[in-house]
Design a protein around this motif. Sequence first.
Motif, PDB file in Angstrom:
ATOM      1  N   CYS A 128       0.840  -1.201   0.000  1.00 26.34           N
ATOM      2  CA  CYS A 128       0.000   0.000   0.000  1.00 26.34           C
ATOM      3  C   CYS A 128       0.872   1.247   0.000  1.00 26.34           C
ATOM      4  O   CYS A 128       1.912   1.286   0.664  1.00 26.34           O
ATOM      5  CB  CYS A 128      -0.913   0.000   1.224  1.00 26.34           C
ATOM      6  N   LEU A 166       1.290   5.456   0.543  1.00 31.23           N
ATOM      7  CA  LEU A 166       0.771   6.589   1.297  1.00 31.23           C
ATOM      8  C   LEU A 166       1.567   7.848   0.952  1.00 31.23           C
ATOM      9  O   LEU A 166       2.700   7.772   0.478  1.00 31.23           O
ATOM     10  CB  LEU A 166       0.885   6.346   2.807  1.00 31.23           C
ATOM     11  N   ARG A 167       0.956   8.990   1.230  1.00 28.98           N
ATOM     12  CA  ARG A 167       1.692  10.255   1.192  1.00 28.98           C
ATOM     13  C   ARG A 167       1.685  10.818   2.599  1.00 28.98           C
ATOM     14  O   ARG A 167       0.643  10.851   3.268  1.00 28.98           O
ATOM     15  CB  ARG A 167       1.059  11.237   0.211  1.00 28.98           C
ATOM     16  N   VAL A 169       2.765   5.465  10.020  1.00 29.48           N
ATOM     17  CA  VAL A 169       2.407   4.500   8.982  1.00 29.48           C
ATOM     18  C   VAL A 169       1.876   3.214   9.610  1.00 29.48           C
ATOM     19  O   VAL A 169       0.878   2.648   9.158  1.00 29.48           O
ATOM     20  CB  VAL A 169       3.626   4.202   8.078  1.00 29.48           C
ATOM     21  N   THR A 203      -1.603   3.771  10.883  1.00 29.60           N
ATOM     22  CA  THR A 203      -2.557   3.808   9.773  1.00 29.60           C
ATOM     23  C   THR A 203      -2.822   2.406   9.226  1.00 29.60           C
ATOM     24  O   THR A 203      -3.969   2.037   8.950  1.00 29.60           O
ATOM     25  CB  THR A 203      -2.024   4.714   8.649  1.00 29.60           C
ATOM     26  N   SER A 246      -6.514   0.318   9.395  1.00 27.92           N
ATOM     27  CA  SER A 246      -7.250  -0.164   8.221  1.00 27.92           C
ATOM     28  C   SER A 246      -7.885  -1.523   8.482  1.00 27.92           C
ATOM     29  O   SER A 246      -8.810  -1.924   7.773  1.00 27.92           O
ATOM     30  CB  SER A 246      -6.317  -0.247   7.004  1.00 27.92           C
ATOM     31  N   VAL A 302      -0.973  11.641   7.518  1.00 30.68           N
ATOM     32  CA  VAL A 302      -0.897  10.525   6.586  1.00 30.68           C
ATOM     33  C   VAL A 302      -2.096  10.593   5.658  1.00 30.68           C
ATOM     34  O   VAL A 302      -3.252  10.589   6.113  1.00 30.68           O
ATOM     35  CB  VAL A 302      -0.869   9.176   7.328  1.00 30.68           C
ATOM     36  N   SER A 358      -4.111   8.757   2.649  1.00 33.30           N
ATOM     37  CA  SER A 358      -4.289   7.455   2.020  1.00 33.30           C
ATOM     38  C   SER A 358      -5.389   7.531   0.975  1.00 33.30           C
ATOM     39  O   SER A 358      -6.369   8.276   1.136  1.00 33.30           O
ATOM     40  CB  SER A 358      -4.643   6.397   3.073  1.00 33.30           C
TER      41      SER A 358
END
Length: 389
Positions: A37, A39-40, A134, A137, A141, A158, A160
């Motif tokens: 996955c 992410l930014r 991270v 997060t 999920s 974060v 997503s």
Amino acid sequence: MWYIKTMKILGLALLALMASAPACAGERSVETRPRTCVLRVIYNGESLRAWYLLIDARSPAEREKDAKTGALGGPVIVFFQGHAQRPSDAYAFSSELALGCRSGIVVVPVSDTPYGADERLRGDRGKEAVLMAVVRTALASRGIGVRGLPPDDGEVRVLSEEAVPDPAACAVSARLVAVGWSHGGILARRIAHAYPAAVAGLGQVCPAGYEPGGPLSLTGRFALESVRISKLFAGGGAGDALMSAWGFTKGVAGDFARSVAGAVVHRHPAKILRVGRDIRDCSLYCDGGNFGVGRIERVAVIFGAEDTCMSPQRILGGTCASGVEQETAQRFWERYYPEALSAGAALSLEVLPGTHLAPVTHSRLYAERLLRNLGEKADFSEGEGEERL
């Protein structure tokens, strides 16, 4: 007649397989091809790329039990990769950890090297906050919160592509065990130091951090070890070596390319130095004077007997051919983990077969021994099975 008899036999075999299906459905399993996955992350005035791999090997029965009790069967294993490796690299090792650990869950977080406005938050110091965000997060999920973490203060944002529940509102909770390979060994220790209430155990395989000398010395040792490992290409380990080398190449090249782009966009030429900062952090010396883990419950360290990059012969002394002697282990813990030793933590030091690539080439051995030494080996005596890749 033979045809009828054959069909009867096949029919009975099919019925037997159907009857056994529920038992197989209760076993742990992992995906053959894991999905990474993306992410930014916004941190310290810059935008970073981050990735994670979440391996959930729990059986349906385990997931149902965890949901009812509001807690996992044990801590989540957080695996910190070696320098520039991608989340899916060394998957044989990380998936073995998931299949064998008490919780059945492993998270593998990776991010670009932070190099934002505040110099104090660059490099691995910044990664502590970014990688933990991270992890938070990734687990959210799946409806899992991390017990013992301080409240989210918004220091790290974060972003997503997928909707992620609020970590603070997750119905299931767990603590963490930090595990690191090579440079990841330093990151695992830093995370355990930074978040003592959330991290119950620390595991390191072929870890950096135990020798002074600086970036040039480390780079030279790494180059020599790479030459030695290249001999695997002539044997049965060619595929493993190729995948690891390709992951390292992608990681370094990608991070450098993004650092150049960031330097141009943000008019900050120093961002190009990000890759160099990462290498410098790889050579950080960690003894009892920094990154103490006095509240940790267990520490397990495993060196590779043929590893010339992080050599147990240099670090521990002697040949280590017949195992680590008690006096040698005592000196190691007094030098590198005096707080954990004084606090009565369970400590384990081993030297196993393998080079610096041992978590790839000896994945099952290292995963099983590490879990055992950390007290995280799952007990399947109540009927839960285990399905390998």
